[in-house]
Design an enzyme around this catalytic site. Structure first.
Site, PDB file in Angstrom:
ATOM      1  N   ASP A 143       0.446  -0.974  -0.017  1.00 36.84           N
ATOM      2  CA  ASP A 143       0.169  -0.132  -0.217  1.00 36.84           C
ATOM      3  C   ASP A 143       0.896   1.181  -0.050  1.00 36.84           C
ATOM      4  O   ASP A 143       0.342   2.283  -0.078  1.00 36.84           O
ATOM      5  CB  ASP A 143      -0.947  -0.257   1.151  1.00 36.84           C
ATOM      6  CG  ASP A 143      -2.275  -0.204   0.740  1.00 36.84           C
ATOM      7  OD1 ASP A 143      -2.415  -1.403  -0.275  1.00 36.84           O
ATOM      8  OD2 ASP A 143      -3.265   0.201   1.368  1.00 36.84           O
ATOM      9  N   ASP A 449     -10.481  -6.341  11.495  1.00 41.54           N
ATOM     10  CA  ASP A 449     -10.044  -7.636  11.694  1.00 41.54           C
ATOM     11  C   ASP A 449     -11.722  -7.891  12.586  1.00 41.54           C
ATOM     12  O   ASP A 449     -12.143  -9.573  12.294  1.00 41.54           O
ATOM     13  CB  ASP A 449      -8.558  -7.624  12.267  1.00 41.54           C
ATOM     14  CG  ASP A 449      -8.221  -6.698  13.015  1.00 41.54           C
ATOM     15  OD1 ASP A 449      -9.091  -6.424  13.573  1.00 41.54           O
ATOM     16  OD2 ASP A 449      -6.945  -6.950  13.351  1.00 41.54           O
TER      17      ASP A 449
END
Length: 736
Positions: A143, A449
Site C-alpha cells: 500500500d 479484522d
C-alpha cells in the site's frame, strides 16, 4: 483421543482446561465479596464529610461498580477454556493428495517504517512452508506503492530458487532467512558448512543490494533492466497516493521454466500495489485485503487464505497443515470459518517489560473465547475459508469438496492475467457494490479484522484457536513505551467503535451465544475502563492528603470483603500468569503496563472516539514503527524503559505518578508530626496501600523523571509540566 465411532480418527481434539472447579468456586466467592463492597458503599455513606469528601466517596463507588461489572466480563472468558491439538500424521495419511490450495496475503504499507528487507524475510518464510509448492501462492500487497519494496520482492524471487531447496534438504526452522541465520550456534562447527556458507553468502549479497537501494532511495540501472515491472514507476506513477494499479507476477507457478535450483516447482509470487487516487478513500488495510481477495481469485482462487502482517514471519513450517487439521476433519470442521493463531513477538527482553507476549490474552482469554464459539480475528496469523470472507452464510447443509476446489486453473499467460486482474484493484471497482459491507473485510473501523470476525460469526460460523508449542508466527516487539501505547490506543479505539456501531449484545443477539457476546464486550469496553482506573489512581490519593477515609478501617467488619478481594484476586492472577509460562517479574511488569494502558492508551482512545462521533476528527490508521534506534534497542535489551518522548501520554503518566508520590510523602510527614498515628493508619490503611503500590509500580518512571541522564529519560519539559500539574492538584485538594 483414539478412534471414534466406526473407526473414525479425528484430525484434532479439544480438551477442557484443568482446575475449572477451583476456578469457579473462586469466582463465586469473589462475586459475593464484591456484592458486600457495593452494600458497604450504599449503607455507609459518611454524613460528616464535606461536599468534596462525599463526592470522592461516590466517585470511588461508581468506579467500583464498573470494576465489578468489568470483572464479570473477564470471568466469562475464563469460564470454559478449551485447547486444540492437531494430528498432522493423520492429515498426511488421509489427505496428502487432496490438500487444498492456499493463498497467502502479506500486507505492507510504508517502506520507511516497515523495511523492505524485513518484508521479504516474511515472504520467504511463507514461500518455504512444508507444503506442495504448486498449491501455494504468495501475494504481497504494497500500500506504499514503493519501487524499493518491489525491488526487494524481485530479489526474493531470485533468492527463493536456492533458499527453498535448502530449507527442504535440511528441514530448516524457522524459514525466515534472517531469523534462521541469527538462531545458528556460534561457532557453527560442521553444520553442513559448505551449503550453509553458500546460502548465507547469497543472502548477504541480496541483503546488501536491498539495503543499499533503500538507503540511497534508488535502484541501480542494471537491476532496473532485469524486470519489466520496474517500468511501472516511470510510466504512470505520480506518488504513493496517486498511481495506477501495479500488478506483477514475479513467479508463475505454472511456468515450467521457473523452477528452483533442484528443478522443483516454485510457489506463485505476486506483487500488488492497488490503484490509489487522492479523491478516492482507500480504506486502509481492509481495502488492501479486499483488493487481494479479488485479484487472487483470478490468479489462483485458493479455497484457503492465510493473511499475515509483513513483520510476522512464519516460525513453523507445519502451520498450514496444523490449520488444515481443523478445516478438514470429517465430523468437526464443517462450521469453522477461520483458524486464528496467537500474535507473538521474537527477541522479547528477558522480563517482557512492555508485555509484548500478550501472555494472558494468548494463554487464557483466547482459549476461553474458543470455548464460547471462537476467538476474535486479529488480522494476522489467521487462516480463512475464502467463500466465508466473500459473504457465505453457514447452514447445516454446508459441505465442501476439496477435490473440486482444487480444479481451478487460471487461463492465459502471466501478462494476460496481470492485465485482466488489474481492474479488480482499481480505486473505483467497489463503487456501488457490497464490498466492505456484505463482502470481504468490513470498512469504517480501526480494527477491521475484529468487526469482520464478529460479522462472520453472526452469519452462523464458528472460529477456532490454535496455539501449538512451537510459535507459528513471530513479529517484531515494541521496543519503546510510546510504540506500545500507540498500538493499544488504536486497538482500543477500534474496539470502542465496534461497541458503538455494532454492539455485540444487539448485533449478535440470536446469532451468537450470550457468552461470546460478553466476550466481545470485554475488549470493546477497554477504553471505557480508563475512567474508573483514572479515578482510583487519583481520588484515594488526594483524599489521603486530606486524611479523608474512603475505605473501612482495619478493625471494621467491612474491611474483610476488601481484603479478601485484594488477596484472592491478585493471588489468582499471579498463579494464572505463572501457569501461562510467566514469572513473578513479568507479572509485575504486566500490572504496570495494565495501569499505563488504561490511563493513557484507553483514555486517549475514549476521547478520540467521542470527538470523532461528534464530527471533530477523522479516522486515521497508525502504523507502529518496526525500526528501533540502536541506543533505544540497547536500552530495551537491558530492560530499561523508554520514556524519552514529549507526548501527552508520557505527561499523563508522569502527572499521575508524581501526584501519588507527593501525596504519600505529605502523608508520611503528617504522620510523623501527629500524635494519633495508630488511629490514622487504621482508618487510612487501604488508601496507604493503594498509594504505596502506585508509587512502587512507577519506580522506573521516577528514575526516568529524576535520575536518568540518557535519552530515554522523561524530557525536561514533560517533567516540569507533570510536576506542576501534580503539585497544583495537591494544593487544590488541601484548600478545598
Amino acid at each position: 483421543m483414539g478412534k471414534g465411532k466406526g473407526g473414525y480418527s479425528p484430525l484434532f481434539e479439544t480438551k477442557q482446561a484443568k482446575g475449572r472447579f477451583i476456578h469457579r468456586i473462586t469466582v463465586i466467592s469473589l462475586f459475593i465479596a464484591i456484592c458486600f463492597v457495593w452494600i458497604y458503599r450504599l449503607t455507609q455513606v459518611p454524613v460528616s464529610y464535606g461536599v468534596m469528601g462525599r463526592l470522592g466517596w461516590m466517585t470511588v463507588f461508581l468506579a467500583e461498580i464498573w470494576f465489578g461489572f468489568y470483572w464479570i466480563l473477564t470471568q466469562v472468558l475464563r469460564w470454559n477454556c478449551v485447547y486444540r491439538y492437531t494430528f498432522n500424521d493423520r492429515l498426511r495419511s488421509r489427505y496428502e493428495d487432496e490438500l487444498p490450495k492456499v493463498d497467502i496475503f502479506v500486507c505492507t504499507a510504508d517502506p520507511t517504517i516497515e523495511p523492505p528487507l524485513m518484508v521479504i524475510n516474511t515472504v520467504l518464510s511463507v514461500m518455504a512452508y512444508d507444503y506442495p509448492p504448486e498449491k501455494l501462492s504468495v501475494f504481497l500487497s504494497d500500500d506504499g506503492g514503493s519501487i524499493l519494496t518491489f525491488h526487494a520482492l524481485f530479489e526474493a524471487s531470485l533468492f527463493s530458487k536456492d533458499w527453498l531447496p535448502y530449507c527442504r534438504k535440511y528441514k530448516v526452522e524457522p524459514r525466515s532467512p534472517a531469523a534462521y541465520f541469527k538462531s545458528l550456534p556460534k561457532p557453527m562447527n560442521d553444520l553442513h558448512s559448505k551449503d550453509l556458507n553458500a546460502i548465507k553468502v547469497l543472502y548477504e549479497e541480496m541483503s546488501n543490494r536491498i539495503e543499499t537501494s533503500t538507503t540511497l532511495n534508488r535502484i541501480p540501472q542494471e537491476i532496473l533492466n532485469k524486470h519489466q515491472g520496474f517500468s511501472n514507476w516511470s510510466a504512470s506513477y505520480t506518488s504513493k497516493q496517486d498511481h495506477d494499479t501495479i500488478l506483477q507476477i514475479l513467479i508463475d507457478g505454472r511456468d515450467r521454466e521457473q523452477r528452483d535450483a533442484e528443478g522443483h516447482q516454485l510457489p506463485t509470487l505476486v506483487y500488488l500495489a492497488r490503484e490509489k487516487r487522492p479523491h478516492h478513500f482507500h480504506n486502509f488495510k481492509a481495502g488492501a485485503m479486499n483488493a487481494l481477495l479479488r485479484v487472487s481469485s483470478e490468479i489462483s482462487n485458493a479455497p484457503i487464505i492465510l493473511n499475515v502482517d509483513c513483520d510476522m514471519y512464519s516460525n513453523d513450517s507445519q502451520s498450514i497443515r496444523n490449520a488444515l487439521c481443523l478445516f478438514m476433519d470429517e465430523e468437526n470442521s464443517q462450521d469453522i470459518a477461520f483458524v486464528q493463531f496467537p500474535q507473538e513477538s521474537e527477541n522479547v527482553d528477558d522480563n517482557d517489560m512492555y508485555c509484548n507476549h500478550l501472555r494472558v490474552i494468548n494463554e487464557v482469554e483466547f482459549p476461553g473465547l474458543d470455548g464460547l464459539g471462537g476467538p476474535l480475528y486479529i488480522g494476522t496469523g489467521c487462516f480463512h475459508r475464502r467463500e466465508v470472507l466473500l459473504g457465505l452464510k453457514y447452514t447445516t447443509e454446508y459441505t465442501i469438496d476439496w477435490t473440486i476446489q482444487n480444479k481451478f486453473i487460471a487461463k492465459g499467460t502471466s501478462h494476460e492475467l496481470e492485465e485482466s486482474a488489474k481492474i479488480l484493484a482499481s480505486s473505483t471497482y467497489e463503487l456501488n457494490s457490497q464490498w466492505g459491507n456484505e463482502i470481504g473485510l468490513k470498512y469504517g473501523c480501526a480494527v477491521e479484522d475484529v468487526i469482520t470476525g464478529l460479522t462472520i460469526q453472526c452469519r452462523g460460523w464458528k472460529s477456532a484457536y490454535l496455539n501449538p508449542d512451537r510459535s507459528a508466527f513471530l513479529g517484531k516487539p515494541s521496543t519503546t513505551l510510546e510504540d506500545t501505547l500507540v498500538q493499544h490506543k488504536r486497538w482500543s479505539e477500534g474496539q470502542l467503535q465496534i461497541m458503538i456501531n455494532h454492539c455485540p449484545l444487539l448485533y449478535g443477539r440470536n446469532k451468537i451465544g450470550l457468552g461470546l457476546q460478553l466476550g466481545y464486550c470485554h475488549y470493546n469496553l477497554w477504553a471505557v475502563s480508563s475512567l474508573a482506573t483514572l479515578c482510583y489512581c487519583i481520588i484515594p490519593s488526594l483524599c489521603l492528603l486530606r486524611t479523608t477515609p474512603l475505605f473501612p478501617e482495619v478493625s471494621s467488619k467491612w474491611f474483610y470483603p476488601f481484603a479478601y478481594i485484594i488477596i484472592v484476586k491478585y493471588t489468582y492472577s499471579l498463579v494464572e500468569f505463572i501457569s501461562s509460562k510467566g514469572t513473578i517479574t513479568k507479572w509485575w511488569n504486566e500490572q504496570r503496563m495494565w495501569l499505563y494502558k488504561r490511563t493513557t492508551s484507553y483514555l486517549f482512545a475514549l476521547v478520540d472516539t467521542v470527538l470523532k462521533s461528534l464530527g471533530f476528527s477523522d479516522m486515521k490508521f497508525v502504523i507502529t514503527n518496526k525500526i528501533a534506534d540502536n541506543e533505544v534497542f540497547q536500552r530495551y535489551q537491558k530492560g530499561i524503559m523508554e520514556f524519552g518522548v514529549a507526548s501527552p501520554m508520557v505527561t499523563v503518566l508522569s502527572t499521575i505518578a508524581s501526584l501519588n508520590l507527593f501525596a504519600l510523602v505529605v502523608f508520611v510527614i503528617n504522620l510523623i508530626m501527629t500524635e494519633n498515628r495508630v488511629v490514622l493508619v487504621k482508618s487510612l490503611s487501604l488508601q496507604i496501600v493503594l498509594c504505596g503500590v502506585l508509587v512502587l509500580i512507577n519506580l522506573p518512571l521516577f528514575e526516568a523523571l529524576y535520575f536518568r541522564k540518557d535519552k530515554g529519560k522523561v524530557p525536561t519539559s514533560v517533567a516540569l509540566k507533570a510536576t506542576s500539574l501534580a503539585l497544583l492538584a495537591c494544593a487544590l485538594s488541601l484548600r478545598s
